[in-house]
Scaffold this active site. Structure first.
Site, PDB file in Angstrom:
ATOM      1  N   SER A 109      76.673 -15.636   5.096  1.00 17.05           N
ATOM      2  CA  SER A 109      76.676 -15.326   6.510  1.00 17.05           C
ATOM      3  C   SER A 109      77.092 -13.884   6.760  1.00 17.05           C
ATOM      4  CB  SER A 109      77.652 -16.270   7.223  1.00 17.05           C
ATOM      5  OG  SER A 109      77.885 -15.880   8.556  1.00 17.05           O
ATOM      6  N   TYR A 132      73.591 -12.148  12.115  1.00 14.51           N
ATOM      7  CA  TYR A 132      73.877 -12.248  13.542  1.00 14.51           C
ATOM      8  C   TYR A 132      73.654 -10.858  14.143  1.00 14.51           C
ATOM      9  CZ  TYR A 132      76.239 -16.812  13.140  1.00 14.51           C
ATOM     10  OH  TYR A 132      76.533 -18.126  12.935  1.00 14.51           O
ATOM     11  N   THR A 158      69.474 -15.463  12.666  1.00 13.47           N
ATOM     12  CA  THR A 158      69.879 -16.634  13.435  1.00 13.47           C
ATOM     13  C   THR A 158      69.600 -16.385  14.906  1.00 13.47           C
ATOM     14  OG1 THR A 158      71.546 -17.381  11.866  1.00 13.47           O
ATOM     15  CG2 THR A 158      71.829 -18.060  14.138  1.00 13.47           C
ATOM     16  N   LYS A 255      66.045 -18.515  11.695  1.00 14.27           N
ATOM     17  CA  LYS A 255      66.864 -19.730  11.590  1.00 14.27           C
ATOM     18  C   LYS A 255      67.288 -20.171  12.989  1.00 14.27           C
ATOM     19  CE  LYS A 255      71.030 -21.573   9.367  1.00 14.27           C
ATOM     20  NZ  LYS A 255      71.768 -21.996  10.581  1.00 14.27           N
ATOM     21  N   HIS A 279      71.751 -25.549  14.388  1.00 13.15           N
ATOM     22  CA  HIS A 279      73.066 -25.013  14.017  1.00 13.15           C
ATOM     23  C   HIS A 279      74.067 -26.145  13.762  1.00 13.15           C
ATOM     24  CE1 HIS A 279      74.659 -20.814  13.887  1.00 13.15           C
ATOM     25  NE2 HIS A 279      75.811 -21.455  13.772  1.00 13.15           N
TER      26      HIS A 279
END
Length: 382
Positions: A109, A132, A158, A255, A279
């Site tokens: 991540s 992100y 994402t 995603k 999520h």
């Protein structure tokens, strides 16, 4: 309860619950609002039955497949998840090493607790970076360039975190990153001395992919909701996604796609794959389960883009059902996070051993020798 007593992902969840302070466990286990979608993600697999064939000669089977251009020993990916060294001091290092041992894709991540560069140097298996999009454009550029230099195999943008979901368990516990020992939770931390000693005396907690640009989450304790709502770019749109794809220049995945319309847009901007995902039920409670939405999306864009079913996977048969429905592969986060929290690398390897065995056994009992033989004729909805 010992690791050897764990015979499925559910058992590993129970062991993690015993070993973690409750605010940390609830961060992994919890989801948005009433957690209806979180439960539905797994329950959706139970609404479809497998119809096996027999006398197929299954002494030799092949569980491998190609995902985003790289060979995987199983049709299973380890989804990127944040804050892993909060759950166990080995964190992403444990997951990376376990993924390499089993020949699997895994992701880290933007909020990883081990750097892009260290993960790249640690293992040679296929690696996905989950991005992100922050308001700080320089931070976005930095992460993309670092992934290029480190040789990551794919980037997943994402797209379902424009604002934070209301994670009520975290609101009750006061969970933050880094964790704070709040009065309401101090007893839970004190009665988990192994976790507490590891957290206090081992490597200092940080978010090395972010801390060159921001202090939130590393130097200043914030809730995940506060981080998402203040740091992430709510103006992100399809032009943003196309621009990030161009800036990255490599294999690109979205995603958090759940609708056919968005799946088509992903094809139009040239994405290589989509992860059909909500999520883990942590954002929009009441949204549809990825498995329930899978057939409709595969029918619309299958053959034009890879479709990965992300979320709710707890059994090898869940993977097989996703493949029969037309998915390229299945993926999940909690399926290995419980195991990581329970026993570090040994726990993740235990989870992957169990899931591999379930996939292999399920294939033999279904009468298929390779995963491309799975199709919808082998499924019946109740």
């Amino acid at each position: 309860m010992r690791l050897s007593d764990c015979h499925n992902v559910g058992d590993l969840r129970l062991l993690a619950r015993r070993r973690l302070p409750w605010p940390v466990f609830d961060y992994i286990d919890g989801a948005a609002d009433d957690e209806i979608t979180r439960a539905r993600n797994t329950a959706a697999f139970d609404e479809v039955d497998l119809v096996p064939n027999v006398l197929a000669g299954v002494s030799e089977i092949d569980t491998s497949c190609t995902i985003m251009g790289r060979r995987s020993a199983l049709p299973l990916m380890l989804s990127p998840t944040a804050l892993q060294r909060v759950f166990h001091w080995q964190g992403e290092r444990a997951v990376a090493r376990a993924a390499e041992r089993f020949g699997l894709w895994f992701g880290i991540s933007s909020l990883a607790t081990v750097s892009i560069e260290e993960i790249a140097s640690l293992v040679s298996t296929p690696k996905l970076f989950q991005l992100y999009v922050h308001k700080d454009a320089g931070l976005n550029t930095s992460m993309i360039e670092r992934c290029k230099a480190a040789g990551f195999d794919a980037m997943a943008l994402t797209v379902d975190t424009i604002v934070a979901g209301k994670r009520e368990r975290c609101a009750r516990s006061g969970f933050t990153t880094p964790p704070r020992f709040t009065p309401s939770a101090v007893w839970s931390y004190a009665t988990r001395p192994r976790w507490a000693l590891d957290y206090v005396f081992r490597e200092k907690f940080r978010l090395p992919n972010l801390d060159t640009h921001v202090s939130e989450g590393t130097g200043r304790a914030v809730s995940i909701a506060e981080y998402f709502n203040t740091m992430l770019d709510t103006a992100m749109d399809w032009d943003t996604a196309a621009r990030i794809k161009q800036d990255w220049g490599g294999t690109f995945c979205l995603k958090g796609v759940m609708s056919v319309a968005d799946a088509r847009r992903a094809v139009e901007i040239g994405a290589d794959a989509i992860m059909v995902s909500n999520h883990g039920g942590r954002q929009l409670d009441g949204s549809r389960a990825p498995f329930d939405q899978l057939a409709e999306i595969v029918d619309a864009v299958g053959g034009e883009i890879e479709v990965i079913c992300d979320g709710g996977v707890r059994r090898g048969t869940h993977v097989l059902k996703a493949l029969a429905q037309g998915a390229t592969a299945a993926s999940g986060g909690r399926l290995y996070l419980y195991a990581l929290a329970a026993a570090g690398q040994a726990g993740v390897e235990r989870a992957l051993t169990l899931l591999r065995d379930e996939i292999e056994r399920g294939m033999r009992l279904m009468g298929v020798t390779s995963i491309d033989q799975l199709d919808r004729d082998m499924l019946r909805r109740r």
